[in-house]
Write a protein that holds these residues in place. Structure first.
Motif, PDB file in Angstrom:
ATOM      1  N   SER A 176       0.868  -1.180   0.000  1.00  0.00           N
ATOM      2  CA  SER A 176       0.000   0.000   0.000  1.00  0.00           C
ATOM      3  C   SER A 176       0.905   1.231   0.000  1.00  0.00           C
ATOM      4  CB  SER A 176      -0.916  -0.009   1.229  1.00  0.00           C
ATOM      5  OG  SER A 176      -0.141  -0.146   2.386  1.00  0.00           O
ATOM      6  N   PRO A 177       0.838   2.019  -1.067  1.00  0.00           N
ATOM      7  CA  PRO A 177       1.807   3.122  -1.196  1.00  0.00           C
ATOM      8  C   PRO A 177       1.633   4.218  -0.142  1.00  0.00           C
ATOM      9  CG  PRO A 177       0.156   3.203  -2.926  1.00  0.00           C
ATOM     10  CD  PRO A 177      -0.077   1.931  -2.188  1.00  0.00           C
ATOM     11  N   ASP A 178       0.455   4.295   0.466  1.00  0.00           N
ATOM     12  CA  ASP A 178       0.240   5.405   1.412  1.00  0.00           C
ATOM     13  C   ASP A 178       0.314   4.921   2.840  1.00  0.00           C
ATOM     14  OD1 ASP A 178      -1.943   3.863   1.262  1.00  0.00           O
ATOM     15  OD2 ASP A 178      -3.398   5.506   1.352  1.00  0.00           O
ATOM     16  N   ALA A 179       1.184   3.940   3.126  1.00  0.00           N
ATOM     17  CA  ALA A 179       1.270   3.449   4.498  1.00  0.00           C
ATOM     18  C   ALA A 179       1.872   4.492   5.432  1.00  0.00           C
ATOM     19  CB  ALA A 179       2.108   2.180   4.541  1.00  0.00           C
ATOM     20  N   ASP A 180       2.739   5.346   4.860  1.00  0.00           N
ATOM     21  CA  ASP A 180       3.332   6.384   5.701  1.00  0.00           C
ATOM     22  C   ASP A 180       2.642   7.715   5.426  1.00  0.00           C
ATOM     23  OD1 ASP A 180       4.991   4.552   6.685  1.00  0.00           O
ATOM     24  OD2 ASP A 180       6.734   5.120   5.469  1.00  0.00           O
ATOM     25  N   SER A 181       2.497   8.499   6.476  1.00  0.00           N
ATOM     26  CA  SER A 181       1.814   9.780   6.302  1.00  0.00           C
ATOM     27  C   SER A 181       2.814  10.830   5.825  1.00  0.00           C
ATOM     28  CB  SER A 181       1.158  10.213   7.612  1.00  0.00           C
ATOM     29  OG  SER A 181       2.158  10.440   8.569  1.00  0.00           O
ATOM     30  N   GLY A 182       2.288  12.014   5.629  1.00  0.00           N
ATOM     31  CA  GLY A 182       3.091  13.058   4.992  1.00  0.00           C
ATOM     32  C   GLY A 182       4.240  13.567   5.850  1.00  0.00           C
ATOM     33  N   ASN A 183       4.124  13.438   7.142  1.00  0.00           N
ATOM     34  CA  ASN A 183       5.176  14.013   7.984  1.00  0.00           C
ATOM     35  C   ASN A 183       6.240  12.967   8.313  1.00  0.00           C
ATOM     36  OD1 ASN A 183       3.566  12.495   9.556  1.00  0.00           O
ATOM     37  ND2 ASN A 183       2.898  14.161  10.913  1.00  0.00           N
TER      38      ASN A 183
END
Lengths: 218, 677, 132
Positions: free
Chosen positions: A96-103
């Motif tokens: 899942s490419p969005d496992a890490d958040s923006g910060n």
């Protein structure tokens, strides 16, 4: 300890130290993979490796009871619980490419800075301190049991109450509040339906059946 | 009851009446009229009692009543609550109280339906109390208190019809112009007290008698500024004609009989101070001369009947200051008394005329037939009062004016000394006042005749509108004031006993000269009127408000409000049938607008003040407010910046928290190791 | 054994967990990272207990308690996450922003909830059954 410091060379590790170091590296690597992998289920599995590595470290520190408890509770139940959680929240299988958040970068900065500061402080503080592992075994089951039921009985019992409270709390939280068909047992119409019957559940306002299913398994 | 107690009650009663009127005015409307009239009436009676008890002045060798109680020990010059009642004070107080009574009674009819009558009556009472305080006070600071209360009452009462623009601006103008004089006046009082070491009039006069004043000219000129403002002398007279936007009874009381005379009365009291400076006397004479002649010319050009009377007041006050300039305060106060009576009568009668005609414009009245027949009481009393104004014997005005001219003639020969002193009066002052007085006598007769002819002998197609019978109280008051107008001249032999003992009997030369020029003036005006009156029928002009049931004040208010709209100006009217236009020729236009003095003031004072105000406004709005607004804007920007941090993302908060803790921890460690090392 | 080894390992594990807590989007992954941090603490406790040779074995007892509390925590935490997921249709930590102010005053979660019968509404229970 100063005598011990004199007898040990800093760069002349013993066998235990080498084993600790190697297992520690594996543990750390597994932990890093746990927090950076993009496959959520893999993260849980790498967590198993990490927790198992820590159990081995406990063994190396002669705390065998803790080590087995660690294996039983963490690897045995906590990770399973986490896996169930992932599944129940429809976590995607695969990357899942969005496992890490923006910060992510801010987090990395904070983490690295903390690590640097803490490592600096810890090494500075315990530069000349050695653990004597050759004496009486510290964490054998017998020793732990003795101290636990001699000196720590009251906290132990309090902890059991805490666990009970957590159990009740988890049940209350997982229940569907305000569902008349579910509160008060399975007497009403909903109870006559087979568990997991999806088709009639669609016309009910909010399905109660699956929640029961989850509770049964949790 | 001693004379002192009685005298204290005289100003106190109207003051209490004013207080009660203000407090009860709304709650108990039935008490308003008694509360307005009865204290004033009692004060008038007590003033008469005081005058009788006093029984005369310096001329009869009677010592003045002096009573004082220390009001405030100020550390340097003390302030006393002092009475100083001599013949002047006693008689002027009687005049003030009587005219105030008449005006209060007249007002009950004139303002009968006015919703603001309670406050109006209370203010008139308060004014009366202040004027009586000025008259009786023996201490200059206490006098100043009354002086300023009069000013503020004048401001409120001129602005009584505050719905009309003219009244609003007139009240402001009256207030500001008189204050312009009052500031130097205050400094003059301070300088005088500093030189004399006391505020008491008796003490000051004693100091002057021994030549103890160090700066007599400076003090006199400073005081003159206040006197010029209050008594409407050139160049501070411009507020008085505009103040006619107030109700007619107010004009009669404040702007004709009493308040404007306060300046004259003040100079009369302190005449030795002024006489100590020859320069001040010459300035006073020049001021009086310019005022007299200029106002006479301006009065000939006015269209509003009340403005004619206002300029006439300015001119008569010029006579009084002229009398003071030649050192004869007896003549000045004599003229003050007779003028107070006949001018109050003229104003009150003019109020009746305005009500009956439905307009305040002479041009409109001159196109109306039969106005005199509608209001016989006003016609006859006003005729006599105008004769008195024009100084036709044997009416009151003749005797008082001849007293002034006689004093001037006496001074011009160089034999006169100022009253109460041995200082010689400058001959120049005498000549100036004499010449100006004779010219003004001519002009006065001219505008009095013009007023009479235009108002009561209109020739036109329309008859005067029928407003019904005038209220009985208004007509009755006219006849009350008619008595002194007619007969005050009989007091001429007695009055010197009350004053300084100097004879007030007319001398043959000035009588013949004065009456002669007055008759000539009247005849010339009559001739001009005969010449122009035929035009009146051909040029229709004027707007008349016909409202038979309205209170007289309503007619006046609408007349004031519409005058500028109907005739293009508050002062003049484009009427070719006006004899004044023929007599003045090219001077008519400047005279109608008061010789452009307002424009001069606009250029000299109003514009610089406005520019300064704009500068201050700019500084306040753009500079000071910039900092104030900047503080707010900076806070808002800071708040917006900080708000952007509130993303709602818990991880951000936690990260920031941990980073902060880390920094703190590192700092603590560094400090600890630093101190440890 | 040098005390620095377990201490430094604990520090590094803790910071890895810290990174996970701050950087992970899925709430369950955040819980895993919390477990990592707890284990780092446990490792410290055990190491220092052994080093000090404590008579009462306070460090080991506390470790046991921590493990128990962690188990309770993970149970409650998962229950909360499931509840959130059921209500919001998502267990992403950085999308739970009800506390943030929106300039236009709209509900930030409108795009998530949509309505009870919105087409995009997830069916967590169905997925759970399928996974089980």
């Amino acid at each position: 300890m100063t005598l011990a410091a004199a007898s040990h060379g800093f760069l002349s590790p013993t066998g235990v130290e080498i084993a600790f170091l190697l297992v520690g590296l594996v543990t750390l690597g597994a932990a890093v993979v746990t927090v950076i992998t993009r496959q959520l289920v893999h993260a849980a599995l790498w967590l198993v490796v990490t927790l198992g590595g820590i159990a081995v470290e406990y063994l190396l520190l002669t705390a065998e009871f803790i080590a087995w408890v660690q294996v039983l509770i963490y690897v045995g139940s906590v990770v399973v619980l986490l896996l169930f959680g992932l599944m129940l929240t429809k976590a995607p299988i695969g990357r899942s490419p969005d496992a890490d958040s923006g910060n992510r970068w801010a987090a990395l900065t904070v983490a690295v800075a903390s690590a640097a500061a803490l490592v600096w402080v810890v090494t500075d503080a315990f530069r000349t301190t050695w653990i004597d592992l050759d004496g009486a075994v510290q964490g054998s089951t017998e020793a732990s049991g003795r101290s636990l039921f001699q000196y720590w009985v009251l906290p132990f019992e309090a902890l059991s109450v805490l666990l009970l409270a957590a159990l009740v709390g988890a049940i209350v939280l997982s229940r569907r509040n305000g569902d008349p068909e579910h509160t008060g047992g399975r007497k009403p119409a909903g109870g006559r339906r087979p568990v997991g019957d999806r088709a009639p559940a669609a016309d009910r306002p909010r399905s109660g059946g699956p929640a029961r299913t989850r509770e049964d398994r949790g | 009851m001693t004379t002192t107690t009685t005298a204290v009650l005289v100003p106190l009663l109207p003051f209490l009446g004013a207080l009660a009127g203000l407090l009860l005015g709304r709650r108990a409307p039935g008490f308003v009229r008694p509360l307005a009239i009865l204290p004033t009436l009692a004060a008038a009676a007590l003033a008469v009692v005081v005058a009788v008890a006093q029984g005369g002045g310096a001329g009869a060798g009677k010592a003045p009543v002096d009573a004082a109680t220390r009001l405030t020990p100020t550390g340097s010059v003390p302030i006393d609550l002092a009475l100083h009642i001599d013949g002047f004070a006693a008689l002027v107080a009687v005049l003030v109280a009587v005219v105030a009574c008449c005006v209060q009674i007249y007002s009950t009819g004139y303002l009968r339906d006015d919703p603001r009558y309670p406050s109006y009556a209370a203010l008139v009472s308060l004014f009366t109390a202040a004027m009586l305080l000025v008259v009786y006070s023996g201490d200059l600071m206490v006098l100043l208190v009354g002086w300023e209360i009069m000013g503020i009452c004048s401001y409120f009462l001129v602005g009584h019809y505050w719905e009309t623009e003219a009244a609003r601006s007139a009240s402001l103008k009256a207030f500001l112009v008189t204050k312009l004089g009052d500031v130097p006046f205050l400094f003059g009082i301070f300088a005088l007290a500093a030189d004399a070491g006391t505020f008491r009039i008796t003490g000051i006069l004693k100091t002057v008698a021994v030549g103890g004043l160090d700066h007599p000219t400076l003090i006199a000129l400073l005081l003159l500024a206040g006197v010029a403002g209050k008594s409407a002398q050139f160049p501070l007279h411009t507020w008085l004609p505009d103040a006619m936007a107030g109700p007619t009874p107010v004009s009669a009381l404040i702007h004709a009989a009493t308040m404007v005379a306060a300046g004259v009365y003040f100079v009369a009291r302190l005449l030795p101070v002024f006489a100590a400076s020859a320069a001040a006397m010459v300035v006073l004479a020049a001021m009086a001369a310019v005022t007299m002649v200029g106002s006479g010319l301006a009065a000939l050009a006015q269209d509003d009947i009340k403005r004619v009377l206002a300029y006439s007041t300015v001119g008569q006050l010029g006579y009084m200051t002229g009398a003071l300039a030649v050192g004869d305060r007896g003549a000045a106060v004599f003229h003050l008394l007779s003028h107070g009576a006949f001018k109050a009568l003229l104003f009150l009668a003019a109020g009746v005329v305005i009500h009956a005609a439905g307009t305040n414009s002479l041009a409109a009245m001159s196109r109306m037939r039969g106005l005199a027949g509608r209001i016989p009481d006003a016609y006859w009393t006003m005729t006599v009062a105008l004769l008195a104004l024009a100084a036709i014997p044997p009416f009151a005005g003749f005797f008082s004016k001849e007293a002034v001219l006689g004093a001037a003639e006496h001074a011009s020969t160089g034999h006169a000394t100022a009253s109460g002193t041995l200082t010689a009066v400058p001959t120049a002052a005498g000549w100036t006042v004499l010449l100006a007085g004779l010219i003004t006598a001519f002009l006065t007769a001219g505008y009095a005749t013009r007023l009479w002819l235009l108002a009561f002998h209109g020739k036109g197609p329309e008859t005067a509108p029928d407003h019904g019978k005038q209220p009985i109280v208004m007509n009755a008051v006219l006849w009350v004031l008619f008595v002194p107008t007619l007969a005050l001249g009989l007091a001429t032999p007695v009055l010197p006993d009350w004053f300084d003992g100097r004879s007030l009997t007319p001398t043959l030369t000035t009588s013949v000269l004065g009456t002669g020029v007055a008759l000539v003036g009247a005849l010339v005006t009559y001739g001009a009127w005969r010449h122009t009156t035929a035009l009146a029928a051909r040029v229709p002009l004027g707007a008349v408000a016909v409202a038979p049931d309205a209170a007289p004040a309503d007619s006046e208010e609408s007349a004031i409000a519409t005058h500028a709209a109907a005739y293009g100006d508050n002062a003049g009217a484009p009427d070719p049938a006006d004899p004044g236009r023929l007599l003045l020729g090219p001077l008519h236009r400047p005279a109608a607008v008061g010789f452009h003095l307002d424009a001069v003031y606009t250029a000299l004072f109003v514009r610089p003040v406005r520019a300064g105000a704009r500068l201050v406004r700019f500084l306040d709005r753009e500079v000071v407010d910039a900092y104030v607004n900047g503080a707010g804007t900076a806070s808002r920007w800071l708040g917006a910046a900080v708000r952007r941090a509130q993303t709602g993302n818990v991880q951000t908060y936690l990260g920031a928290l941990l980073a902060g803790s880390l920094v703190l921890a590192v700092a603590v460690v560094l400090v600890a190791t630093g101190t440890g090392a | 054994m040098h005390l620095a080894y377990p201490a430094v390992l604990a520090v590094l594990l803790f910071c890895v967990g810290l990174y996970g807590v701050l950087a992970r989007r899925n709430a369950i992954l955040v819980l895993m990272s919390v477990e990592l941090m707890l284990n780092a603490v446990n490792l410290n406790l055990v190491a220092f207990d052994v080093w000090l040779r404590d008579k009462l074995h306070a460090g080991q007892a506390l470790t046991l308690f921590t493990i128990a509390v962690a188990a309770a925590e993970i149970g409650i935490g998962l229950a909360i996450v499931l509840l959130v997921y059921r209500n919001r249709g998502s267990s992403d930590v950085d999308r739970l922003r009800d506390l943030a102010e929106r300039p236009d005053g709209t509900d930030p979660n409108d795009d998530l909830t949509g309505g009870p019968d919105a087409a995009g509404r997830p069916r967590p229970d169905h997925q759970a059954e399928a996974a089980a």
